[in-house]
Scaffold this active site. Structure first.
Site, PDB file in Angstrom:
ATOM      1  N   GLN A   1       5.074   4.278  -3.651  1.00 40.66           N
ATOM      2  CA  GLN A   1       5.837   3.786  -4.793  1.00 40.66           C
ATOM      3  C   GLN A   1       5.333   2.419  -5.248  1.00 40.66           C
ATOM      4  O   GLN A   1       5.227   2.161  -6.462  1.00 40.66           O
ATOM      5  CB  GLN A   1       7.322   3.698  -4.436  1.00 40.66           C
ATOM      6  CG  GLN A   1       7.990   5.056  -4.291  1.00 40.66           C
ATOM      7  CD  GLN A   1       9.486   4.942  -4.081  1.00 40.66           C
ATOM      8  OE1 GLN A   1       9.990   3.881  -3.708  1.00 40.66           O
ATOM      9  NE2 GLN A   1      10.207   6.025  -4.319  1.00 40.66           N
TER      10      GLN A   1
ATOM     11  N   GLU B   1      30.546  -3.939 -14.506  1.00 48.46           N
ATOM     12  CA  GLU B   1      31.224  -2.726 -14.063  1.00 48.46           C
ATOM     13  C   GLU B   1      32.312  -3.093 -13.060  1.00 48.46           C
ATOM     14  O   GLU B   1      32.450  -4.257 -12.657  1.00 48.46           O
ATOM     15  CB  GLU B   1      30.236  -1.742 -13.429  1.00 48.46           C
ATOM     16  CG  GLU B   1      29.547  -2.260 -12.194  1.00 48.46           C
ATOM     17  CD  GLU B   1      28.466  -1.328 -11.676  1.00 48.46           C
ATOM     18  OE1 GLU B   1      28.240  -1.346 -10.449  1.00 48.46           O
ATOM     19  OE2 GLU B   1      27.840  -0.613 -12.460  1.00 48.46           O
TER      20      GLU B   1
ATOM     21  N   TYR C   1      18.720  -0.073 -19.140  1.00 49.84           N
ATOM     22  CA  TYR C   1      17.627   0.549 -19.897  1.00 49.84           C
ATOM     23  C   TYR C   1      18.127   0.986 -21.277  1.00 49.84           C
ATOM     24  O   TYR C   1      17.423   0.850 -22.285  1.00 49.84           O
ATOM     25  CB  TYR C   1      17.070   1.765 -19.159  1.00 49.84           C
ATOM     26  CG  TYR C   1      16.691   1.534 -17.726  1.00 49.84           C
ATOM     27  CD1 TYR C   1      16.329   0.275 -17.250  1.00 49.84           C
ATOM     28  CD2 TYR C   1      16.706   2.588 -16.806  1.00 49.84           C
ATOM     29  CE1 TYR C   1      15.993   0.077 -15.926  1.00 49.84           C
ATOM     30  CE2 TYR C   1      16.367   2.398 -15.479  1.00 49.84           C
ATOM     31  CZ  TYR C   1      16.021   1.138 -15.041  1.00 49.84           C
ATOM     32  OH  TYR C   1      15.692   0.946 -13.723  1.00 49.84           O
TER      33      TYR C   1
ATOM     34  N   THR D   1       0.806  -1.224   0.000  1.00 46.83           N
ATOM     35  CA  THR D   1       0.000   0.000   0.000  1.00 46.83           C
ATOM     36  C   THR D   1       0.837   1.270   0.000  1.00 46.83           C
ATOM     37  O   THR D   1       0.282   2.376   0.032  1.00 46.83           O
ATOM     38  CB  THR D   1      -0.939   0.011   1.221  1.00 46.83           C
ATOM     39  OG1 THR D   1      -0.147  -0.074   2.423  1.00 46.83           O
ATOM     40  CG2 THR D   1      -1.897  -1.172   1.174  1.00 46.83           C
ATOM     41  N   GLY D   2       2.150   1.155  -0.010  1.00 45.49           N
ATOM     42  CA  GLY D   2       3.002   2.338  -0.064  1.00 45.49           C
ATOM     43  C   GLY D   2       2.850   3.084  -1.380  1.00 45.49           C
ATOM     44  O   GLY D   2       2.400   2.532  -2.392  1.00 45.49           O
TER      45      GLY D   2
ATOM     46  N   HIS E   1      27.419   3.155  -7.243  1.00 53.18           N
ATOM     47  CA  HIS E   1      26.825   1.947  -6.671  1.00 53.18           C
ATOM     48  C   HIS E   1      27.598   1.526  -5.422  1.00 53.18           C
ATOM     49  O   HIS E   1      28.817   1.665  -5.372  1.00 53.18           O
ATOM     50  CB  HIS E   1      26.863   0.787  -7.671  1.00 53.18           C
ATOM     51  CG  HIS E   1      25.921   0.958  -8.812  1.00 53.18           C
ATOM     52  ND1 HIS E   1      26.113   0.345 -10.025  1.00 53.18           N
ATOM     53  CD2 HIS E   1      24.776   1.663  -8.932  1.00 53.18           C
ATOM     54  CE1 HIS E   1      25.134   0.664 -10.848  1.00 53.18           C
ATOM     55  NE2 HIS E   1      24.313   1.468 -10.203  1.00 53.18           N
TER      56      HIS E   1
ATOM     57  N   GLU F   1      17.575   0.504  -2.384  1.00 55.00           N
ATOM     58  CA  GLU F   1      18.963   0.886  -2.180  1.00 55.00           C
ATOM     59  C   GLU F   1      19.236   0.974  -0.677  1.00 55.00           C
ATOM     60  O   GLU F   1      18.325   0.945   0.143  1.00 55.00           O
ATOM     61  CB  GLU F   1      19.244   2.245  -2.809  1.00 55.00           C
ATOM     62  CG  GLU F   1      19.153   2.279  -4.319  1.00 55.00           C
ATOM     63  CD  GLU F   1      19.476   3.659  -4.858  1.00 55.00           C
ATOM     64  OE1 GLU F   1      20.639   3.865  -5.260  1.00 55.00           O
ATOM     65  OE2 GLU F   1      18.584   4.520  -4.863  1.00 55.00           O
TER      66      GLU F   1
END
Length: 689
Positions: free
Chosen positions: A62, A252, A202, A59-60, A295, A139
């Protein structure tokens, strides 16, 4: 103990590659018998229209916005969890617990949408209820929370984790999104993609869409130190996936996952007469040693390879490398055409004897990126005298002195392959010789004693006399206590045995602690209070207060860079240098760049007198290009900017954003091709010198 004797001993020692019996994980869950472990959960990555998805934190704000998009796209969401609450949300049931959801709807996957400090608890609840696939997107999940989670994952064979700190997993073919990937970029197709970086993935997806290839399954490793799913895991899925004709890897700096992938690919090529073509990109080729590049996991620990070593390993394995993600589409199209790869056919079937048991631990020359005790920048690296004080609390003697031939390096850090803490040891005098890396169980600290095989192996490796092994055990046990109690991610020391009394003394110490434990969970306040921002680069401190990650690069860099996403920011610096440009900085506005963050970024860039021109490289995935364009125009006007700005906008609403830039009447240069934009900004910078 002379340097020559030590070097001779080092040449004879073999690196430990498996956990000793006393370090094997203890099962925390008894609801299902262990068959063969976590490897059995690989099949759970093959999501599609059949996958029933549960949301934790349903229900948040985001989660609600994300669920609406995913439902409209076709994802089979069966409800969500809000602890202690029953009801309805978005026309779907809300359950008070994962256990209740398991009983009522039996989900195949859980999308965890809770803050970083609560993520481990949510993962543990899904684990206890044997949810087949768990996707954690947050994160700033504390590192030691994830060490504990991975100790649990190793004890079971039902649940697979993707993440944390990742966009998630998405099947373009099966219309199933578990994460927050920008849906306009995706189209059903034939290419499997696995990536560490969100924004770079992306760009990769968009490139394959523009090339008419589309995607089958896209899996994110995430940008954290500890990944629930790796490149090799994804490659195993893509190998036998009939929907996947070509494979793309986006790696990376940091860890060894790309080297593991290279080894797997070499073996794959040997046992297949018609292998699927594989392409890759490596971010951070030009990353300065010792810096955390956006990161949490984008840094190389002692003994780990740098990005260039990974590039070379993948190239030797037969992988086609590209310098920028927009080159993936055309490159893969050419590879598929050249190999006359037949769509809808998987590779040749393998017999049971051909199945490869991937051996994950490996021995490295010491160290691959040799920079012992150089200044890795992280908000919670403490001064040496502060590290000494922590050691002295455990009665470890310290005495600062220059490195000598009798010294050895010993550190406790995190092994990203075994997903556990590890001890790394090497001789200072044998700087190009082997190092010993020994992973150990996070939950079992009691093994550090003079009779333990690990202490014996380390003592033998360093040619330390047997009667000194007791002191060595106390030393390592003390480091471990600091590591766990203070939530460290790297404790590096240089020490030796005193010729006077035979006692061990530490001569240098470089201690780094996990800032996520403080930022997301309000833990380790005492350690965090040791930070002195007055000794840090002022622009980097200011950027942090604005939610921006900024690294000021050394030298006479003349091009300021402004990018959304850590991986894309690393790649932008790499590509500019490859073309002969001279970037002044790394700057990541974040994957969700806003008008205000863009304006703040320009202000920081303009404060650097070296900057002659600015390159804005934005991929509008989660952020719309028109909103970024608005921020650029506002910043240019409000800050009275004098330097020329080159803008590359791709992704969501790219045409609208490009029109806004073109019609602004400001000295802004707009491009959609990276190569064209990079060439322009380099020429402007050189012309201004």
């Amino acid at each position: 103990m002379t340097a020559s004797i030590l070097s001779t001993r080092l040449s004879r020692v073999k690196c430990r590659t498996t956990f000793p019996p006393q370090l094997r994980p203890i099962s925390r869950f008894s609801t299902s018998p262990r068959v063969s472990g976590y490897e059995d959960t690989l099949k759970n990555l093959k999501i599609g229209a059949h996958t029933k998805v549960l949301y934790q934190g349903f229900t948040g704000r985001q989660a609600t916005a994300n669920a609406k998009e995913s439902l409209d796209w076709g994802t089979n969401i069966v409800g969500g969890v809000k602890p202690g609450v029953e009801g309805e949300h978005l026309g779907l049931p809300v359950f008070p617990s994962v256990r209740a959801a398991k009983e009522k709807v039996n989900p195949d996957a859980s999308a965890i949408y809770v803050p970083g400090g609560q993520t481990a608890q949510a993962i543990e609840e899904a684990l206890e209820n044997e949810i087949p696939l768990v996707v954690a997107v947050a994160e700033h999940v504390p590192l030691h929370d994830m060490l504990r989670i991975h100790a649990m994952l190793k004890t079971q064979s039902k649940t697979r984790l993707v993440g944390a700190n990742c966009p998630g997993i998405i099947s373009a073919v099966g219309k199933c999104r578990i994460g927050f990937q920008p849906l306009p970029c995706f189209s059903p197709g034939r290419i499997g993609i696995v990536a560490k970086s969100g924004t770079l993935s992306y760009e990769t997806v968009a490139s394959t869409t523009r090339a008419g290839l589309g995607q089958s399954l896209c899996i994110s490793m995430g940008g954290d130190v500890l990944a629930g799913t790796t490149f090799v895991d994804a490659l195993k899925i893509f190998e036998d996936d009939p929907d996947t004709d070509g494979i793309m890897i986006v790696g990376e700096v940091g860890g060894t996952a790309e080297l593991d992938a290279a080894e797997w690919i070499k073996d794959y090529h040997k046992r297949n007469s018609n292998p699927k073509p594989i392409m890759a990109l490596l971010g951070g080729l030009e990353a300065p040693p010792g810096r955390v590049m956006g990161h949490a996991g984008a840094w190389a620990a002692p003994g780990e390879p740098d990005a260039k070593a990974k590039y070379q390993a993948l190239e030797k394995a037969g992988v086609t490398l590209v310098s920028h993600p927009e080159k993936f589409g055309a490159g893969m199209k050419a590879l598929l055409g050249a190999r006359r790869y037949r769509s809808n056919f998987s590779t040749l079937p393998k017999s049971a004897s051909q199945q490869r048991g991937f051996h994950t631990m490996r021995r490295f020359k010491n160290p691959v990126n040799s920079r012992s005790f150089q200044g890795q920048r992280c908000s919670l690296y403490i001064k040496q005298h502060q590290a000494f004080e922590k050691l002295e609390k455990y009665t470890i003697k310290t005495q600062e002195k220059p490195a000598g031939p009798e010294d050895f390096n010993l550190s406790i850090t995190v092994d990203r392959t075994s997903l556990s803490p590890c001890i790394t040891v090497s001789s200072v005098s044998a700087s190009r010789g082997p190092s010993l890396r020994i992973p150990f169980n996070y939950e079992r600290p009691e093994f550090f004693n003079e009779n333990n095989t690990i202490i014996h192996d380390i003592g033998s490796f360093l040619a330390i006399p047997k009667d000194c092994h007791g002191d060595l055990g106390i030393y390592i046990n003390s480091l471990y206590n600091i590591f766990k109690k203070n939530e460290a991610f790297a404790l590096e020391t240089r020490a030796s045995l005193s010729e006077e009394d035979g006692k061990l003394r530490v001569h240098a110490a470089h201690f780094g602690f996990d800032d996520a434990a403080f930022k997301s969970s309000d833990r380790q306040k005492e350690v965090h209070a040791l930070r002195d921002t007055r000794e840090e680069v002022p622009e980097e401190v200011i950027a942090e207060t604005k939610g921006i990650i900024y690294v000021k690069l050394a030298g006479e860099g003349s091009i300021g860079t402004l990018v959304n996403g850590a991986g894309l920011a690393m790649n932008t610096v790499d590509a500019l240098i490859l073309k002969g440009g001279s970037p002044a900085n790394f700057l990541d506005t974040g994957g969700k760049a806003t008008t205000e963050s863009v304006k703040s970024s320009f202000r920081i860039l303009c404060s650097d007198a070296r900057v002659k021109t600015i390159f804005v490289n934005i991929f509008g995935g989660l952020t719309r290009c028109d909103m970024i364009a608005e921020g650029i125009i506002m910043a240019f006007r409000d800050l009275d900017m004098k330097v020329p700005v080159v803008v590359r906008l791709r992704g969501t609403n790219e045409e609208k954003g490009q029109r806004m830039i073109a019609n602004s009447g400001l000295p802004l240069h707009s491009f959609d091709s990276f190569d064209d934009a990079a060439d322009k900004v380099i020429s402007l910078a050189k012309g201004a010198l």
